[in-house]
Design a protein around this motif. Structure first.
Motif, mmCIF file in Angstrom:
data_model
loop_
_atom_site.group_PDB
_atom_site.id
_atom_site.type_symbol
_atom_site.label_atom_id
_atom_site.label_comp_id
_atom_site.label_asym_id
_atom_site.label_seq_id
_atom_site.Cartn_x
_atom_site.Cartn_y
_atom_site.Cartn_z
ATOM 1 N N CYS A 165 -6.232 6.573 -3.342
ATOM 2 C CA CYS A 165 -6.571 5.215 -3.345
ATOM 3 C C CYS A 165 -7.530 4.900 -4.286
ATOM 4 N N ILE A 202 -2.287 3.932 -2.986
ATOM 5 C CA ILE A 202 -2.852 2.552 -2.060
ATOM 6 C C ILE A 202 -3.960 1.798 -3.190
ATOM 7 N N ALA A 259 -2.408 -8.059 -5.359
ATOM 8 C CA ALA A 259 -1.524 -7.791 -4.130
ATOM 9 C C ALA A 259 0.002 -7.824 -4.614
ATOM 10 N N GLN A 312 2.762 -5.007 -4.466
ATOM 11 C CA GLN A 312 3.988 -5.057 -3.710
ATOM 12 C C GLN A 312 5.314 -4.922 -4.455
ATOM 13 N N LYS A 316 3.625 -0.572 -3.063
ATOM 14 C CA LYS A 316 2.353 -0.027 -2.663
ATOM 15 C C LYS A 316 1.750 -0.961 -1.585
ATOM 16 N N PRO A 317 1.124 -0.309 -0.945
ATOM 17 C CA PRO A 317 -0.038 -1.290 0.301
ATOM 18 C C PRO A 317 -1.315 -1.539 -0.343
ATOM 19 N N ILE A 318 -2.067 -2.552 -0.072
ATOM 20 C CA ILE A 318 -3.183 -2.732 -0.719
ATOM 21 C C ILE A 318 -4.058 -2.624 0.859
ATOM 22 N N ALA A 319 -5.472 -2.514 0.618
ATOM 23 C CA ALA A 319 -6.613 -2.539 1.679
ATOM 24 C C ALA A 319 -7.784 -3.241 1.103
ATOM 25 N N ALA A 358 -5.918 -10.101 3.481
ATOM 26 C CA ALA A 358 -5.251 -9.459 4.143
ATOM 27 C C ALA A 358 -4.123 -9.943 5.035
ATOM 28 N N ASN A 399 1.774 -6.873 1.974
ATOM 29 C CA ASN A 399 1.623 -5.301 1.992
ATOM 30 C C ASN A 399 0.152 -4.688 2.364
ATOM 31 N N ALA A 400 -0.311 -5.633 3.022
ATOM 32 C CA ALA A 400 -2.030 -5.217 3.529
ATOM 33 C C ALA A 400 -1.661 -4.368 4.565
ATOM 34 N N ILE A 401 -2.621 -3.504 4.817
ATOM 35 C CA ILE A 401 -2.614 -2.586 5.867
ATOM 36 C C ILE A 401 -3.692 -2.282 6.498
#
Length: 402
Positions: A268, A290, A308, A312, A316-319, A336, A341-343
């Motif tokens: 990450c 991530i 973001a 996408q 890949k997800p974002i946090a 988010a 793609n926000a997790i």
């Protein structure tokens, strides 16, 4: 009209890393932004470089402002003072946009894809990231400053900490037990003895609660690639959700990609990267699993949603990151809610329960491990009315303020 008439910056000695920006417009609105670290340097950029160009401009043209402020002759493609200042201004402009339309920022961005987002608790204490307390390495000799002094807790009784988080509805947590071992070698190696000691909190979490909680490992950019690989490979047996910012420095996409090829641990990164360009390079190099971004450091919401979208495109997800200030947290929450793609949204229960409440109104509502969508227009928060009147406050104004 929506012309910007004043730029006000506020910082307080009690929280010396934080700086807030208020933008006033001639239609009577005030937008709120924030950045973190080097507050005095950011203040200088805001008033000596940004304000002379920004004052009198139409606050509705956020993309034009972002394009100008994120592309200075020096200081671009980083999280330097220029980018941090641009980030604070951009967040304030989106706050204004939401207020003007009478909708929350995530609606102003184009709408939400969810009405809540899962959170994880970063296990920091009440004074974490305050001057003199950064990355404090807790030991068994440290006393808890309160029930949420989670940095002491994860080094002394990580199993009980995990149980307490589950009791409050948190199903994910982040800890950094390896930090204290980096100084011995400057991050160039980690001994087997230190490696096993760093793994102990993860073992205790799994022993206490099994697989009922996700655990992330923060490495704070303290290690070179071989040492980081040794840590990441050892973490694989504990089902760790990600290893965050494992190498020094996270701008080295090649080193990250090499590390990622040597471990099954998801990588990450990184709150320390500024601008979509830096994230593009990392994603193209295959360096990240991530994407972690900090909206007060990467260019604000305008740049954040581009990051973001890039993530996408690479599946890949974002946090969004927050271990800094309440406005950054709220901005991250809006992104988010908007980004498909926000997790996760990061939170720190110690600060939510204590000093964040002293600074702002309208903190996010956390329920059953989820942050709920704010309903108020704009960011949905404002600085405490008396903050700028505090004896330790430094307030500086460019333009004509109300």
């Amino acid at each position: 009209m929506s012309r910007i008439t004043a730029l006000r910056s506020i910082r307080i000695a009690e929280r010396p890393n934080l700086i807030w920006v208020e933008l006033e417009t001639e239609d009577g609105l005030t937008g709120l932004g924030e950045s973190f670290r080097g507050a005095q340097a950011v203040e200088a950029v805001l008033h000596e470089q940004v304000a002379p160009w920004l004052l009198g401009r139409d606050a509705r043209h956020i993309e034009a402002v972002s394009n100008q402020l994120m592309n200075p002759y020096l200081g671009f493609n980083s999280t330097g003072a220029e980018t941090r200042a641009a980030s604070a201004v951009d967040i304030a402009l989106w706050d204004l946009a939401g207020q003007r339309q009478g909708v929350p920022v995530h609606i102003a961005l184009g709408g939400g894809v969810r009405d809540s987002i899962r959170v994880y608790n970063t296990c920091a204490g009440y004074a974490y990231n305050t001057a003199g307390v950064n990355r404090r390495h807790a030991t068994a000799d440290d006393a808890m400053a309160g029930p949420y002094d989670d940095q002491v807790a994860f080094m002394t009784d990580a199993g009980r900490l995990a149980e307490s988080l589950l009791e409050e509805g948190y199903a994910a947590m982040k800890i950094w037990p390896f930090d204290g071992y980096a100084a011995a070698s400057g991050g160039h190696m980690i001994s087997l003895t230190d490696l096993k000691a760093g793994l102990e909190p993860f073992r205790k979490v799994r022993q206490a609660v099994g697989d009922r909680i996700e655990v992330m490992c923060e490495l704070h950019s303290l290690w070179n690639a071989p040492a980081a690989a040794r840590i990441c490979q050892a973490l694989e047996d504990y089902g760790v959700f990600w290893a965050e910012d494992p190498v020094c420095k996270m701008s080295d996409a090649a080193a990250l990609a090499d590390l990622r090829s040597r471990t099954r641990m998801p990588i990450c990164g990184s709150e320390t990267l500024g601008s979509a360009r830096a994230f593009r390079d990392h994603l193209a190099a295959g360096a990240l699993d991530i994407v972690m971004l900090d909206l007060a450091w990467c260019g604000g919401l305008t740049e954040g949603r581009k990051i973001a979208a890039l993530a996408q495109a690479y599946a890949k997800p974002i946090a969004p990151h927050d271990c800094t200030g309440p406005v950054t947290l709220m901005a991250g929450l809006h992104l988010a809610l908007h980004a498909p793609n926000a997790i996760f949204q990061e939170v720190v229960r110690a600060t939510l329960a204590s000093w964040y409440r002293d600074l702002v109104s309208g903190l996010p509502e956390i329920r059953d491990g989820m942050a709920l969508a704010p309903a108020a227009p704009g960011l949905g928060m404002a600085l405490a009315p008396d903050l700028r009147k505090r004896p330790d406050a430094t307030v500086r104004v460019s333009g004509t303020a109300r």
